[in-house]
Design an enzyme around this catalytic site. Structure first.
Site, PDB file in Angstrom:
ATOM      1  N   ASP A  38       0.574  -1.503   0.072  1.00  0.00           N
ATOM      2  CA  ASP A  38      -0.385  -0.144  -0.344  1.00  0.00           C
ATOM      3  C   ASP A  38       0.752   1.422  -0.363  1.00  0.00           C
ATOM      4  OD1 ASP A  38      -1.597  -2.006   0.740  1.00  0.00           O
ATOM      5  OD2 ASP A  38      -3.004  -1.011   1.749  1.00  0.00           O
ATOM      6  N   HIS A  88      -6.121   3.481  -3.973  1.00  0.00           N
ATOM      7  CA  HIS A  88      -6.056   3.621  -2.429  1.00  0.00           C
ATOM      8  C   HIS A  88      -6.312   4.853  -1.826  1.00  0.00           C
ATOM      9  CE1 HIS A  88      -5.088   2.248   1.193  1.00  0.00           C
ATOM     10  NE2 HIS A  88      -3.944   2.856   2.008  1.00  0.00           N
ATOM     11  N   HIS A  92      -5.063   9.380   0.407  1.00  0.00           N
ATOM     12  CA  HIS A  92      -4.874   9.188   1.339  1.00  0.00           C
ATOM     13  C   HIS A  92      -5.907   9.533   2.568  1.00  0.00           C
ATOM     14  CE1 HIS A  92      -3.754   6.190   4.520  1.00  0.00           C
ATOM     15  NE2 HIS A  92      -3.158   5.273   3.484  1.00  0.00           N
ATOM     16  N   HIS A 180       3.640  -2.196   2.982  1.00  0.00           N
ATOM     17  CA  HIS A 180       3.714  -0.674   2.619  1.00  0.00           C
ATOM     18  C   HIS A 180       4.975  -0.721   1.854  1.00  0.00           C
ATOM     19  CE1 HIS A 180       0.803  -0.681   5.826  1.00  0.00           C
ATOM     20  NE2 HIS A 180       0.770   0.238   4.801  1.00  0.00           N
TER      21      HIS A 180
HETATM   22 ZN    ZN Z   1      -2.816   3.090   3.529  1.00  0.00          ZN
END
Ligand code: ZN
Length: 581
Positions: A38, A88, A92, A180
């Protein structure tokens, strides 16, 4: 005649770096893991992609929209190397605290940024920032929402060994693992864990593949955490099979894929995306070409490895046309080729009559011929015109303004017919050629002409006698007394000067000059020194203007114009008053 042939093709399978042989599938199905990264792309994504490529591992990237454009090459690479590219949000935010319009914008803007790379209409999965959603948000998003069942807490530990151990200790068949790629320790920990998990028999797949292979649907607006084994494994997607065949001199491509998979392909060497050709059946194509094809259930995340074929099918050699005393013969150097021809102006095809031996031509015949041989593409037809006067041209056809003059000029040997039937009617005539043509036309046979003084025309050149004559008789003076510039195109007004002086030399009496060239729309373009000569040539009808009313004094004289001028000169000169030499 029909021929259907399979060609031997150079087949290049783009194996994206499988350095480890994929483990054999267990009887109950392969053990599968879906790693997700991510918050990228970022500074470690390229390193991660290199590591995944070395291991033949596919993962899923949930990308932040506002980072996509700055890392476009890496996003494209991830897509091309078979990873799944996913959404995503744009920046954010925690979506549950945002307005509906902000949520929609966060999703849509990211989709557009990804579409710019993966092609419009690509299908994406979504992961909410922090995994935080509610039923209302999920309905707004309109994509399957992907959570995880293994949080490595890589963002917290920032420790390679800790990340690795989380994966090794908690990964289970069917897990979706959260990482991540904006932390170096996440990349290094993941790659180390992948090496061990591969040895344990796991296969790493995209989220899409994890669910597809187990026959489980990903549903829009619903949360998905993992996909545990359920006894079903549909297996990886096999690459499409591509065959090519030549039928009637045309190359065709046929492809097939496993049931339910669509084939996307390109013909220019690029990687297929959602906007590429979608295979619907056998199609014709030009050779040479490079075809790249993949079989896909979803091009973004559920597709085969690409198949790349470079096809270079030979073409039959074009027939050579020979005409001797009105008898046509056709030949080709391609072995076993048959030649097909027409004589009526229609383009020859492989369905035209087959050539079996020499043919007596009628004048005015329009010849077209093509050749075909087994395993070869049909060549482009060779076309030509057999004129009234027995000339053969490949670039002069009936009905052009210059056709008859060119035919006459070549038959009268005022001008050469060019090489291999190409007269090149639009090619410019050079200053040297113009002098030589006039010299030959006038059939000068005189000895003792003093040599011309130009330093740029050697005494042993074929132009030299003609130029010496032209200089001696005052037709040309050159530039500064030293240069003639024989290879420069001759302009229409320069030619007018030479022709006018030529007629004076032949003691021809030209009509009175009126001093008025205003009939030409571009009279102002005529140089003052050239105006009297242009007038002479216009008044005798040897040079005319163009159909738009211009004289184009500074345009180069073309070979078609030169043919016309020489024929007019031949027609008009004897009728002008004056003594013959
Ligand atoms: Zn995230």
């Amino acid at each position: 005649m029909k021929r259907i042939l399979s060609l031997v093709l150079m087949v290049v399978l783009l194996l994206s770096g499988f350095s480890l042989v994929p483990p054999a599938r267990a009887a109950e199905g392969q053990k599968l893991l879906a790693i997700t990264f991510d918050d990228g792309p970022g500074g470690y994504t390229e390193w991660l992609l290199d590591g995944l490529k070395d291991r033949g591992v596919k993962v899923t990237f949930f990308m932040i929209g506002n980072r996509v454009e700055g890392y476009a090459d890496l996003v494209e690479r991830a897509y091309r190397e078979g990873h799944q590219v996913a959404n995503h949000s744009w920046s954010h935010p925690e979506l549950t605290t945002q307005s509906d319009s902000t949520v929609t914008q966060q999703v849509t803007q990211t989709r557009q940024a990804l579409d710019a790379i993966c092609g419009s209409g690509t299908t994406y999965l979504f992961r909410a920032p922090y995994g935080s959603t509610n039923e209302h948000i999920r309905s707004l998003i309109g994509m399957p929402l992907i959570q995880w069942n293994l949080d490595t807490r890589d963002w917290e530990s920032r420790d390679t060994t800790a990340v690795k151990n989380m994966m090794l200790n908690y990964a289970q068949d069917g897990s979706i693992i959260l990482l991540h790629d904006i932390h170096a320790t996440s990349v290094s920990g993941a790659l180390e864990a992948i090496d061990e998990l591969l040895l344990q028999g796991y296969e790493f797949v995209t989220v899409n593949e994890l669910f597809r292979r187990r026959g489980v649907a990903l549903t829009e607006g619903e949360l998905h955490y993992s996909c545990p084994p359920n006894g079903t494994d549909l297996g990886p997607i096999t690459a499409p099979v591509m065959t090519s065949a030549v039928t009637d001199g045309q190359l065709y491509i046929t492809m097939s894929a496993q049931e339910g998979a669509e084939i996307y392909y390109t013909t220019d060497g690029s990687f297929p995306n959602q906007e590429s050709h979608h295979y619907t059946g056998t199609f014709p194509i030009e050779s040479p070409c490079t075809i790249t094809a993949v079989a896909a259930y979803n091009l973004n995340g559920s597709r085969s490895e690409p198949v790349v074929q470079t096809i270079d099918t030979p073409t039959a050699q074009s027939p050579v046309i020979r005409i001797d005393d009105g008898v046509l013969s056709l030949s080709t150097t391609t072995p076993q080729a048959t030649i097909h021809y027409t004589l009526d102006g229609n383009r020859a095809t492989i369905h035209s009559p087959e050539y079996t031996g020499p043919i007596t031509l009628r004048s005015g015949a329009l010849i077209s011929a093509t050749a075909i041989a087994e395993g070869h593409l049909a060549c482009s037809p060779v076309n030509g015109y057999y004129t009234k006067r027995g000339n053969f041209f490949r670039d002069v056809y009936p009905g052009r303004w210059y056709t008859d003059a060119v035919d006459l000029a070549v038959a009268g040997k005022f001008l050469s017919g060019g090489s291999d039937g190409f007269f090149s009617p639009c090619a410019p005539v050079t200053r040297g050629e113009a002098v030589k043509l006039l010299y030959d036309y006038a059939q000068i046979q005189r000895d003792g002409i003093p040599p011309a003084p130009f330093t740029d025309v050697p005494q042993d050149s074929s132009l030299f006698p003609a130029l010496s004559w032209a200089y001696d008789t005052g037709l040309v003076t050159g530039y500064g007394g030293e240069l003639f510039l024989p290879n420069h195109p001759i302009s229409r007004q320069e030619l007018a000067q030479i022709l006018s002086r030529y007629l004076a030399y032949r003691s021809k009496i030209l009509p009175e000059r009126s001093g008025d060239l205003s009939r030409f729309a571009d009279a102002g373009e005529i140089s003052p020194w050239a105006a009297p000569y242009v007038e002479d040539m216009v008044s005798t009808g040897i040079l005319l203007g163009d159909e738009l009313g211009g004289f184009q004094p500074k345009y180069a004289v073309t070979r078609a114009q030169m043919a016309t001028i020489l024929i007019r000169l031949e027609t008009i000169e004897p009728t002008l008053p004056g003594a013959e030499l």
